[in-house]
Scaffold this active site. Structure first.
Site, mmCIF file in Angstrom:
data_model
loop_
_atom_site.group_PDB
_atom_site.id
_atom_site.type_symbol
_atom_site.label_atom_id
_atom_site.label_comp_id
_atom_site.label_asym_id
_atom_site.label_seq_id
_atom_site.Cartn_x
_atom_site.Cartn_y
_atom_site.Cartn_z
ATOM 1 C CB CYS A 1 -0.933 0.000 1.190
ATOM 2 S SG CYS A 1 -1.990 -1.432 1.216
ATOM 3 C CG HIS B 1 -3.249 3.163 2.545
ATOM 4 N ND1 HIS B 1 -3.637 2.857 1.252
ATOM 5 C CD2 HIS B 1 -3.392 2.029 3.269
ATOM 6 C CE1 HIS B 1 -3.993 1.589 1.221
ATOM 7 N NE2 HIS B 1 -3.854 1.060 2.420
ATOM 8 C CG ASN C 1 -6.793 -0.846 1.503
ATOM 9 O OD1 ASN C 1 -6.089 -0.407 0.606
ATOM 10 N ND2 ASN C 1 -6.293 -1.372 2.611
HETATM 11 N N1 ACO Z 1 -18.414 -9.202 9.125
HETATM 12 C C1 ACO Z 1 -18.858 -9.562 10.332
HETATM 13 N N2 ACO Z 1 -18.052 -9.967 11.328
HETATM 14 C C2 ACO Z 1 -16.729 -9.965 11.080
HETATM 15 C C3 ACO Z 1 -16.194 -9.602 9.844
HETATM 16 C C4 ACO Z 1 -17.094 -9.206 8.851
HETATM 17 N N3 ACO Z 1 -16.686 -8.823 7.614
HETATM 18 N N4 ACO Z 1 -14.863 -9.704 9.904
HETATM 19 C C5 ACO Z 1 -14.550 -10.119 11.141
HETATM 20 N N5 ACO Z 1 -15.690 -10.295 11.846
HETATM 21 C C6 ACO Z 1 -15.836 -10.763 13.214
HETATM 22 C C7 ACO Z 1 -14.640 -11.522 13.696
HETATM 23 O O1 ACO Z 1 -14.747 -12.874 13.296
HETATM 24 C C8 ACO Z 1 -14.762 -11.357 15.191
HETATM 25 O O2 ACO Z 1 -15.720 -12.264 15.658
HETATM 26 P P1 ACO Z 1 -15.461 -13.041 17.042
HETATM 27 O O3 ACO Z 1 -15.365 -11.981 18.092
HETATM 28 O O4 ACO Z 1 -16.669 -13.904 17.156
HETATM 29 O O5 ACO Z 1 -14.188 -13.782 16.861
HETATM 30 C C9 ACO Z 1 -15.324 -9.966 15.343
HETATM 31 O O6 ACO Z 1 -15.891 -9.628 14.068
HETATM 32 C C10 ACO Z 1 -14.297 -8.932 15.704
HETATM 33 O O7 ACO Z 1 -13.167 -9.110 14.867
HETATM 34 P P2 ACO Z 1 -11.896 -8.241 15.051
HETATM 35 O O8 ACO Z 1 -10.821 -8.744 14.147
HETATM 36 O O9 ACO Z 1 -11.611 -8.066 16.507
HETATM 37 O O10 ACO Z 1 -12.449 -6.849 14.484
HETATM 38 P P3 ACO Z 1 -11.710 -5.496 14.510
HETATM 39 O O11 ACO Z 1 -12.496 -4.540 15.286
HETATM 40 O O12 ACO Z 1 -10.242 -5.623 14.816
HETATM 41 O O13 ACO Z 1 -11.824 -5.083 12.994
HETATM 42 C C11 ACO Z 1 -10.569 -5.037 10.968
HETATM 43 C C12 ACO Z 1 -11.246 -5.898 11.985
HETATM 44 C C13 ACO Z 1 -11.597 -4.128 10.323
HETATM 45 C C14 ACO Z 1 -9.928 -5.900 9.903
HETATM 46 C C15 ACO Z 1 -9.504 -4.164 11.689
HETATM 47 O O14 ACO Z 1 -8.653 -4.963 12.464
HETATM 48 C C16 ACO Z 1 -8.707 -3.374 10.713
HETATM 49 O O15 ACO Z 1 -9.209 -2.477 10.086
HETATM 50 N N6 ACO Z 1 -7.408 -3.664 10.622
HETATM 51 C C17 ACO Z 1 -6.565 -2.998 9.664
HETATM 52 C C18 ACO Z 1 -6.797 -3.663 8.372
HETATM 53 C C19 ACO Z 1 -6.279 -2.873 7.272
HETATM 54 O O16 ACO Z 1 -6.599 -1.728 7.132
HETATM 55 N N7 ACO Z 1 -5.486 -3.538 6.477
HETATM 56 C C20 ACO Z 1 -4.948 -2.978 5.354
HETATM 57 C C21 ACO Z 1 -3.854 -1.977 5.689
HETATM 58 S S1 ACO Z 1 -2.453 -2.278 4.885
HETATM 59 C C22 ACO Z 1 -2.959 -2.480 3.368
HETATM 60 O O17 ACO Z 1 -3.718 -1.673 2.883
HETATM 61 C C23 ACO Z 1 -2.517 -3.652 2.638
#
Ligand code: ACO
Length: 335
Positions: free
Chosen positions: A120, A260, A290
Site C-alpha cells: 500500500c 492511504h 482500500n
Molecule cells: N463481518 C462480520 N463480522 C466480522 C467480519 C465481517 N466482515 N470480519 C470479522 N468479523 C468478526 C470476527 O470474526 C470477530 O468475531 P469473534 O469476536 O466472534 O471472533 C469480530 O468480528 C471482531 O473481529 P476483530 O478482528 O476483533 O475486528 P476489529 O475490530 O479488529 O476489525 C478489521 C477488523 C476491520 C480488519 C480491523 O482490524 C482493521 O481495520 N485492521 C486494519 C486492516 C487494514 O486496514 N489492512 C490494510 C492496511 S495495509 C494495506 O492496505 C494492505
C-alpha cells in the site's frame, strides 16, 4: 532550478488522473457472499461500497485509463513520456512488468518502464523514486501509477479481508519546475520483521503454485487485522511528523492530508494524533474501499477534479502497507 542546495531540480505534479471500474459491489451484495452485515462493515471500517474490475481487465488496463487522464492534464503526449513506474501488488503477470504493458497500451514508446512493489506504500515509494530521476535531470518527465486489481487476490470465503478492498488506478505526471511549488520532502520506512502479518504467501519462490498451495488457499491475501491496525496508526503518524519536521513545517501548515484509505478508524486515529481534523483529510474509502497502491493517487485525483486545492496549498500524503512499509510525502500544490 536548485531548491535543495544539492544541485537537484524542483519536481512538480503536473497532471493527475484516475480510473475506477464501473461495477459497484455494495456491503449488501457482500452479505450474499460471506457472513457479514452492512452495519459491521460500516462501523468497523467506514466502507459502504467498492469497485470491482471486469474479468477482461488487468491492472495495466486500469493504469492506462488513469494515465491518459493524467497526461491530458499535464499536456504531455504519451510518446514523450520518458519513464513509467507502476506500483502494484497485482501485476498483470509475474513478468514482464506491468509498466511495460501500460507503455504498450498508451503508446509511450520512448519510456523505460519498471514496477515497484511496496504494497500500500508502493505509490509513495514510486513517487519518490521517480522524483529523484526527474530532480537529477536523468529524465525530463515521469509517469507514476498506482494500480490494483485486488479482487483477484481476495479470498471471497474470508469475511475478515474480502470486505475491505477494491479495484482502481491513479496516476501522476512529474515534471521539473522553477516555481518553488512541488514535492517538498519524503520519508520512507520499512520493518521486515513484521512481514508475515500481511501477505499473499503463495505463487512466489517460497511457495510455488501447486495443487497443495491452491487447496490451502495460499494465493489469497492473509492479514492479521489487529496488528496491522496498531502499526498503521503509529507508523503513519510518525512518518507524517517526521516529514513535517524535515521540511520545517507543522501540522498547522498542512492544507489537506491524503492518507492511504485502509479504514476510517485508522484515519481517525492518525487525525487525532496529528491534531489535524478529518475535515482537512481527503477521504473516499466509503465509496472505493482500500485500493492499496492506488488509494492515494485516486483520492488525490478526485480532490483535484473537485477543485479542492489552490496553488501554494500543502498536501500531506501518508501511507502504510505490507512489508511493513510506510511513508509520508509533503507537496506544495501548483505547477
Ligand atoms: N463481518 C462480520 N463480522 C466480522 C467480519 C465481517 N466482515 N470480519 C470479522 N468479523 C468478526 C470476527 O470474526 C470477530 O468475531 P469473534 O469476536 O466472534 O471472533 C469480530 O468480528 C471482531 O473481529 P476483530 O478482528 O476483533 O475486528 P476489529 O475490530 O479488529 O476489525 C478489521 C477488523 C476491520 C480488519 C480491523 O482490524 C482493521 O481495520 N485492521 C486494519 C486492516 C487494514 O486496514 N489492512 C490494510 C492496511 S495495509 C494495506 O492496505 C494492505
Amino acid at each position: 532550478m536548485n531548491r535543495d542546495g544539492k544541485g537537484q531540480r524542483g519536481v512538480v505534479i503536473a497532471g493527475v488522473g484516475s480510473y475506477l471500474p464501473e461495477r459497484i459491489l455494495t456491503n449488501a451484495d457482500l452479505t450474499k457472499i460471506v457472513d457479514t452485515s452492512d452495519e459491521w462493515i460500516r462501523t468497523r471500517t467506514g466502507i459502504s461500497e467498492r469497485r470491482i474490475a471486469r474479468d477482461d481487465q488487468a491492472a495495466s488496463d486500469l493504469a492506462a485509463e488513469a494515465s491518459r487522464h493524467a497526461l491530458t492534464m499535464a499536456g504531455l503526449a504519451a510518446e514523450d513520456v520518458e519513464m513509467i513506474v507502476v506500483a502494484t501488488v497485482t501485476p498483470d503477470m509475474v513478468f514482464p512488468n506491468t509498466a511495460c504493458f501500460v507503455q504498450k497500451h498508451i503508446g509511450a514508446r520512448k519510456a523505460f518502464c519498471f514496477d515497484l512493489e511496496a504494497a500500500c506504500s508502493g505509490f509513495l515509494y514510486s513517487l519518490e523514486t521517480a522524483r529523484q530521476f526527474v530532480a537529477s535531470g536523468t529524465v525530463k518527465n515521469a509517469l507514476v501509477i498506482g494500480a490494483e486489481k485486488l479482487s483477484c487476490v481476495l479470498d471471497w470465503q474470508d469475511r475478515t479481508t474480502c470486505v475491505l478492498f477494491g479495484d482502481g488506478a491513479g496516476a501522476v505526471v512529474l515534471k521539473p519546475t522553477t516555481t518553488g511549488h512541488g514535492i517538498l520532502g519524503t520519508v520512507m520506512g520499512s520493518d521486515g520483521t513484521l512481514a508475515e502479518l500481511l501477505t499473499i504467501p503463495g505463487g512466489g519462490s517460497r511457495t510455488p503454485v501447486s495443487a497443495q498451495s491452491m487447496a490451502d488457499r495460499m494465493h489469497y491475501m492473509k492479514m492479521a487485522g489487529k496488528d496491522v491496525f496498531k502499526h498503521a496508526v503509529r507508523c503513519m503518524t510518525d512518518a507524517a511528523q517526521q516529514v513535517l519536521a524535515r521540511c520545517g513545517l507543522s501540522a498547522d501548515d498542512v492544507t489537506c492530508v491524503i492518507p492511504h484509505q485502509a479504514n476510517m478508524r485508522i484515519v481517525q486515529a492518525v487525525s487525532d494524533r496529528l491534531g489535524i481534523g478529518t475535515d482537512r483529510f481527503c477521504i473516499n474509502l466509503d465509496r472505493v474501499g482500500n485500493m492499496s497502491a492506488a488509494s492515494v493517487p485516486v483520492a488525490l485525483d478526485e480532490a483535484v477534479r473537485a477543485n479542492r486545492f489552490k496553488a501554494g496549498d500543502r498536501l500531506l500524503f501518508v501511507t502504510f502497507g505490507g512489508g511493513f512499509t510506510w511513508g509520508a510525502t509533503l507537496v506544495e500544490w501548483g505547477v
